[in-house]
Design an enzyme around this catalytic site. Structure first.
Site, short mmCIF file in Angstrom:
data_model
loop_
_atom_site.label_atom_id
_atom_site.label_comp_id
_atom_site.label_asym_id
_atom_site.label_seq_id
_atom_site.Cartn_x
_atom_site.Cartn_y
_atom_site.Cartn_z
N ASP A 31 58.59 -1.02 79.34
CA ASP A 31 59.59 -1.20 78.28
C ASP A 31 60.90 -1.56 78.93
OD1 ASP A 31 61.35 -0.66 75.88
OD2 ASP A 31 59.47 0.09 75.08
N GLY A 69 55.50 -4.88 72.75
CA GLY A 69 56.93 -5.12 73.03
C GLY A 69 57.59 -6.05 72.03
N GLY A 70 58.89 -5.88 71.84
CA GLY A 70 59.66 -6.75 70.95
C GLY A 70 60.20 -5.98 69.76
N ASN A 109 51.42 -5.86 59.05
CA ASN A 109 51.22 -6.12 57.62
C ASN A 109 52.27 -7.11 57.12
OD1 ASN A 109 53.39 -4.38 55.86
ND2 ASN A 109 52.95 -3.32 57.75
N TYR A 133 60.76 -11.36 61.24
CA TYR A 133 59.86 -10.51 62.02
C TYR A 133 58.39 -10.86 61.72
CZ TYR A 133 57.15 -6.23 62.81
OH TYR A 133 56.18 -5.32 63.17
C1 15L Z 1 55.98 -2.70 60.71
O1 15L Z 1 55.50 -3.76 61.07
C2 15L Z 1 56.97 -1.98 61.54
O2 15L Z 1 56.74 -2.18 62.91
C3 15L Z 1 57.04 -0.51 61.23
O3 15L Z 1 58.21 0.02 61.80
C4 15L Z 1 57.03 -0.24 59.72
O4 15L Z 1 58.21 -0.73 59.18
C5 15L Z 1 55.83 -0.91 59.11
O5 15L Z 1 55.74 -2.27 59.45
C6 15L Z 1 55.81 -0.76 57.59
O6 15L Z 1 55.59 -1.76 56.88
O7 15L Z 1 55.96 0.35 57.12
#
Ligand code: 15L
Length: 272
Positions: A31, A69-70, A109, A133
């Site tokens: 990290d 990572g990221g 998701n 994202y």
């Molecule tokens: C994600 O992809 C995030 O990394 C996580 O922190 C949550 O926000 C999750 O989705 C979510 O949809 O609850």
């Protein structure tokens, strides 16, 4: 014992995974930040994956990479670009140059967050990202597909819901992923022979799931947890209202917000 590199190992998912996989694999944790929790026998390598030299250094000599990572939430484009686009490319390319065949890519998701909540989707739907994202996660899936087809790498993409010891709200009842189910799916991703390119959903066996996760089941995934056990308590706490668009789409607030603070921090652990 296989050596497994976890990038982004200081984050919430990385921390759960390091605890769950301890003793099962030789873990190399990497990290940009220091680890809050050090685990016995796990190696730490500080690295900035937006630099190819760092990506090459951490991927040397491992059997598999879990690339967490990221940025893990919505953020400014410049940050997403360097950590999630450049960083992701560097990790795949460095793994290829170092002869590491297997990569587990925890996508999200939010790569499909613009599907409506009244739809059930499987691993074959086209992406509908809900954020910058989410776009970066679709980029990682596409890169994985390219590296599998062109270079014969073995790529296991998990569209992760929300990893937490317990589901935290109504939306998360549909996408909850318990740490032990996460560990089970990751183990399949590391061990299953003959993987070329797969997309599965990283969720527990939730009654309210909006995913048809038959591809994960086909590969041997048998989730142990179901968010339904927590539903009465979660729904009692849930405040009515909320943005109608966020309520309509699977991605929730990611479809409307420009920045998202970590919505699901790890609960504080009692000091022994
Ligand atoms: C994600 O992809 C995030 O990394 C996580 O922190 C949550 O926000 C999750 O989705 C979510 O949809 O609850």
């Amino acid at each position: 014992m296989k050596t497994v590199l976890i990038t982004g190992a200081a984050g919430d998912v990385g921390t759960h995974l390091r605890r769950e996989l301890a003793g099962k694999y030789q873990i190399r944790a990497s990290d940009l930040r220091q680890l809050k929790e050090k685990l016995k026998g796990q190696q730490f390598m500080r690295a900035d994956i937006s630099k190819m030299s760092d990506a090459l250094r951490i991927t040397r000599g491992v059997d598999a990479v879990i690339h967490l990572g990221g940025y893990s939430v919505e953020g400014p484009w410049e940050g997403i670009l360097s950590a999630n686009i450049v960083g992701c490319y560097n990790v795949f390319e460095a793994a290829r140059r170092n002869g590491v065949k297997r990569i587990l890519f925890p996508t999200s998701n939010h790569a499909t967050g613009y599907y409506r909540r009244d739809q059930t989707i499987d691993h074959r739907v086209y992406p509908k990202p809900d954020s910058r994202y989410g776009v970066s996660k679709v980029f990682g899936e596409a890169l994985g597909s390219l590296y599998a087809d062109k270079y014969g790498m073995e790529v296991f993409c998990m569209r992760i819901g929300n990893v937490n010891p317990v589901p935290i709200d109504k939306r998360r009842l549909s996408i909850w992923f318990s740490p032990r189910d996460l560990a089970q799916l990751v183990t399949i991703g590391i061990e299953h022979p003959g993987i070329r390119f797969e997309i599965v959903y990283g969720v527990s066996g939730n009654t309210r799931s909006w995913y048809d996760n038959s591809n994960a089941i086909r590969l041997g995934y048998k989730p142990k947890d179901n968010s339904e056990a927590y539903a009465p308590e979660v729904l009692r706490r849930e405040k009515p209202g909320g943005d109608p668009k966020a309520e309509m789409f699977q991605g929730g607030i990611f479809v409307v917000a420009e920045d998202i603070p970590n919505p699901a921090p790890l609960p504080k652990r009692k000091k022994k």
